[in-house]
Design a protein around this motif. Structure first.
Motif, short mmCIF file in Angstrom:
data_model
loop_
_atom_site.label_atom_id
_atom_site.label_comp_id
_atom_site.label_asym_id
_atom_site.label_seq_id
_atom_site.Cartn_x
_atom_site.Cartn_y
_atom_site.Cartn_z
N LEU A 104 0.66 -1.27 -0.04
CA LEU A 104 0.03 -0.02 -0.13
C LEU A 104 0.65 1.28 0.03
N HIS A 105 2.30 1.18 -0.09
CA HIS A 105 3.07 2.39 0.13
C HIS A 105 2.74 3.50 -0.68
N ASP A 106 2.56 3.31 -1.94
CA ASP A 106 2.25 4.44 -3.06
C ASP A 106 1.07 4.45 -3.32
N VAL A 160 5.89 7.81 6.47
CA VAL A 160 6.93 8.32 6.54
C VAL A 160 8.14 8.03 5.68
N HIS A 161 7.67 6.71 4.82
CA HIS A 161 8.65 6.63 3.53
C HIS A 161 8.59 7.62 2.71
N GLN A 162 7.69 8.61 2.83
CA GLN A 162 7.65 9.87 2.01
C GLN A 162 9.16 10.58 2.25
N LEU A 215 11.82 9.23 4.25
CA LEU A 215 13.04 8.19 4.34
C LEU A 215 13.53 7.94 3.23
N ARG A 216 12.85 7.93 2.18
CA ARG A 216 13.38 7.41 0.78
C ARG A 216 14.55 8.22 0.28
N PHE A 217 14.40 9.51 0.86
CA PHE A 217 15.68 10.60 0.64
C PHE A 217 16.94 10.43 1.42
FE LIG Z 1 6.53 6.19 -2.69
#
Ligand SMILES: [Fe+2]
Ligand SMILES: [Fe+2]
Length: 260
Positions: free
Chosen positions: A117-119, A152-154, A156-158
């Motif tokens: 569900l992340h995106d 929060v992956h919004q 963390l991915r950076f």
């Molecule tokens: Fe994403």
């Protein structure tokens, strides 16, 4: 109509009128409207003017429900109905690949669901700040660990975490340029997330994310039906009709061209 006008090719404006007429017919004589956001996406600061639109379509009413150009969802739609009939298929493929990687890596069901569900916002709603929108959509229906991780992956991915096997993605250098730096609010979110008990769940979304863009991968939603069943609290009234903090978002996705 004289013989000359009968044989000349249709002007662009006439063709547009004909197309619009045809569309109207397909809409069962109802007028579908677009919100400001649809226009902003084309760089236009405008929205449909109700009175003007109705004047152009005398005798017609505005659409106040299902848009016949889209697949009709059941009266009590489930997450699977939205995944299959509303979400963009390329984004859905990315989500399925990501969840498949998490499954193969032997992660628990919460991590697998978070990857699946992340995106969800990119696939079904809006790109900008997609982690936040996605988390809000699913928050009433999943464990807080799952929605927290999606939110929060919004951020963390950076930020790399080599100890968890996550480098800054080469794709981001390509997409955003070598000098791109995230906004300060994203950096602040990252710092807070590092201290959080669910940090690793969100980090695992990133780990199973960047590699999940293989256009030839064969993946199926069927592999995740049971995990969804056990971990997503599907409301008996159907998504959108259950009076939660995100019901209106699901309804909007169901009926995106409703007048009000
Ligand atoms: Fe994403
Ligand atoms: Fe992703």
């Amino acid at each position: 109509m004289g013989p000359q006008t009968a044989t000349r090719p249709m002007r662009l404006s006439e063709r547009a009128d004909e197309l619009e007429h045809q569309m109207m017919h397909e809409l069962n004589e109802k007028i579908a409207t677009k919100s400001l956001l649809f226009y902003l996406g084309d760089g236009k600061r405008t929205t449909d003017n109700g009175a003007a639109l109705q004047a152009q379509n005398p005798g017609k009413y505005f659409l106040m429900g299902h848009d016949p150009r889209l697949p009709k969802l059941p009266d009590k739609p489930t997450l699977l109905d939205f995944l299959k009939h509303r979400f963009a298929s390329t984004s859905l493929n990315h989500l399925l690949q990501s969840a498949t990687l998490a499954l193969k890596a032997g992660h628990g069901e919460k991590v697998v669901l978070a990857c699946l569900l992340h995106d969800i916002a990119v696939a079904g709603f809006i790109r900008c700040d997609h982690g936040y929108w996605g988390a809000q959509l699913i928050e009433p229906y999943v464990d807080e660990e799952v929605s927290w991780a999606v939110r929060v992956h919004q951020a963390l991915r950076f930020f790399p975490d080599e100890s968890a096997g996550y480098k800054y993605p080469d794709a981001y250098r390509k997409y955003f340029g070598p000098d791109y730096r995230p906004e300060p609010y994203i950096e602040e979110e990252y710092k807070r997330a590092r201290q959080h008990k669910y940090y690793m769940t969100a980090r695992l979304i990133c780990v199973n994310d960047v590699y999940a863009f293989d256009p030839n991968a064969v993946v199926s939603i069927d592999n995740f039906v049971d995990i969804i069943g056990r971990n997503f609290r599907q409301p008996k009234e159907g998504l959108g009709f259950d009076s939660t903090s995100s019901s209106h978002m699901w309804r909007t996705l169901n009926w995106p061209t409703r007048f009000l």
